[in-house]
Design a protein around this motif. Structure first.
Motif, PDB file in Angstrom:
ATOM      1  N   ARG A  48      18.411   9.913 -18.335  1.00 54.88           N
ATOM      2  CA  ARG A  48      19.422  10.534 -19.584  1.00 54.88           C
ATOM      3  C   ARG A  48      20.231  11.517 -19.486  1.00 54.88           C
ATOM      4  O   ARG A  48      21.596  11.249 -20.202  1.00 54.88           O
TER       5      ARG A  48
ATOM      6  N   SER B  49       5.772   0.260 -19.545  1.00 53.75           N
ATOM      7  CA  SER B  49       5.688   1.101 -19.122  1.00 53.75           C
ATOM      8  C   SER B  49       7.166   1.224 -18.364  1.00 53.75           C
ATOM      9  O   SER B  49       7.848   2.658 -18.011  1.00 53.75           O
TER      10      SER B  49
ATOM     11  N   GLU C   9      11.073   7.682 -21.066  1.00 55.66           N
ATOM     12  CA  GLU C   9      11.011   8.665 -22.022  1.00 55.66           C
ATOM     13  C   GLU C   9       9.964   9.600 -21.618  1.00 55.66           C
ATOM     14  O   GLU C   9      10.016  11.132 -22.092  1.00 55.66           O
ATOM     15  N   ARG C  10       9.099  10.082 -21.064  1.00 57.60           N
ATOM     16  CA  ARG C  10       7.655  10.342 -20.384  1.00 57.60           C
ATOM     17  C   ARG C  10       8.079  11.180 -19.158  1.00 57.60           C
ATOM     18  O   ARG C  10       7.507  11.971 -18.723  1.00 57.60           O
ATOM     19  N   THR C  11       9.189  10.492 -17.832  1.00 58.81           N
ATOM     20  CA  THR C  11       9.251  10.964 -16.320  1.00 58.81           C
ATOM     21  C   THR C  11      10.270  11.965 -16.021  1.00 58.81           C
ATOM     22  O   THR C  11      11.481  11.851 -17.192  1.00 58.81           O
ATOM     23  N   ARG C  12       9.543  12.574 -14.985  1.00 61.89           N
ATOM     24  CA  ARG C  12      11.185  13.437 -14.827  1.00 61.89           C
ATOM     25  C   ARG C  12      12.278  12.535 -14.323  1.00 61.89           C
ATOM     26  O   ARG C  12      13.852  12.735 -14.521  1.00 61.89           O
TER      27      ARG C  12
ATOM     28  N   TRP D 197       8.902   1.649 -21.278  1.00 63.00           N
ATOM     29  CA  TRP D 197       9.408   2.924 -21.471  1.00 63.00           C
ATOM     30  C   TRP D 197       8.824   4.093 -21.643  1.00 63.00           C
ATOM     31  O   TRP D 197       9.754   5.660 -21.022  1.00 63.00           O
ATOM     32  N   PHE D 198       7.768   4.068 -20.580  1.00 65.37           N
ATOM     33  CA  PHE D 198       7.160   5.258 -20.497  1.00 65.37           C
ATOM     34  C   PHE D 198       7.613   6.082 -19.465  1.00 65.37           C
ATOM     35  O   PHE D 198       7.870   7.290 -19.269  1.00 65.37           O
TER      36      PHE D 198
ATOM     37  N   ALA E 127      13.841  11.610 -16.984  1.00 64.65           N
ATOM     38  CA  ALA E 127      15.071  12.496 -17.950  1.00 64.65           C
ATOM     39  C   ALA E 127      16.466  12.869 -17.555  1.00 64.65           C
ATOM     40  O   ALA E 127      17.836  13.307 -18.385  1.00 64.65           O
TER      41      ALA E 127
END
Length: 295
Positions: free
Chosen positions: A178, A163, A169-172, A165-166, A175
């Motif tokens: 990062r 969860s 790496e995969r949500t706004r 990681w998701f 982003a």
């Protein structure tokens, strides 16, 4: 009972389960370290002490307030994360632009202080924390006995790791996190409070360590040195996976836990050093780690 490579099946699968349990804690703690280093560029040596604080928080909540394990599983990480936020605001925010060594020395000193305070107050013999009633007992699988609580630890830690990681790496939100580490000035231009985001990120990483501590409390005794016993291994796991790599921390944590467990069966003398041997080999071949980004 049957044998595999001359080893009784119960012994082999028992050590495999033990390796998965240790790997669960390695993965959760490594994940917290990876989040903090990847987002804040701080080597958080206080992580082991914060893991220990999570176990003590669960113990206090149960014995002084009657709060059960499942509520403590949510509440204890929040309480320890608040302590982490205070540490970040008072100390760490001044070190982000300095060499990694300053953060390492500061967090190492804080870890010694925290462990010393708890050891002075509660000694080092350990305090018991009972497995919740609903997770007591286990089931026979034919080839081994599987305790319910240990199965819960493996599954729940895997869910939390994936969860996290998701989200990163995969949500706004991930982003934004990062981007805030790579170009904070540009992110501020979009109206995002970067300092607050960094503070909450550190709190989240600390919360993951505390969550691992709550889960470890019923398996190991709650004592002030439990973090010191595991943190060196966890740092080795992070280095092997790649500093700051989220997926690297998860995969390497579980894998090395299993490798360590199987080593105890086939070559017990090397079980305490096998992770460090693997670390040395990986650094020789790929200095950035298995999942790390090379410059």
């Amino acid at each position: 009972m049957f044998e595999i490579f001359g080893i009784p099946s119960q012994a082999l699968f028992g050590q495999l389960l033990l390796g998965l349990i240790n790997g669960s804690f390695y993965a959760l703690l490594s994940l917290g370290l990876a989040v903090i280093f990847g987002m804040l560029n701080i080597i958080n040596f206080t992580h082991g002490a914060q893991y220990m604080m999570g176990a003590f928080a669960a113990f206090f909540l149960l014995h002084y307030f009657g709060i059960n394990y499942f509520v403590a599983l949510a509440l204890a990480p929040i309480l320890v994360a608040i302590v982490g936020v205070i540490i970040e605001r008072l100390f760490l925010r001044w070190l982000y632009q300095l060499d990694h060594l300053y953060g390492l020395l500061l967090t190492f000193g804080l870890a010694l202080i925290i462990q010393g305070v708890f050891r002075q107050q509660y000694g080092s013999s350990g305090l018991p924390y009972q497995v919740p009633d609903i997770l007591q007992g286990g089931r026979h699988l034919g080839f081994m006995f599987l305790p319910n609580y240990r199965a819960w630890v493996v599954v729940f830690s895997l869910v939390i790791c994936l969860s996290t990681w998701f989200v990163i790496e995969r949500t706004r939100l991930g982003a934004y996190l990062r981007a805030a580490t790579e170009n904070p000035t540009l992110v501020r231009a979009f109206g995002i409070n970067v300092p607050l985001m960094i503070t909450l990120t550190y709190g989240f990483g600390v919360g993951l360590a505390a969550l691992a501590g709550v889960m470890a409390a019923p398996i190991y005794s709650v004592n002030p040195l439990m973090g010191a016993d595991i943190i060196i291994v966890v740092f080795a796991v992070v280095v092997i996976g790649g500093m700051g790599s989220i997926m690297g921390a998860i995969v390497t944590g579980f894998t090395l836990g299993v490798v360590e467990g199987l080593t105890k069966v086939f070559f017990p003398e090397a079980s305490n050093t096998v992770i460090f041997v693997i670390m040395a080999i990986v650094l020789l071949i790929r200095p950035a780690g298995l999942f790390g980004r090379t410059a």
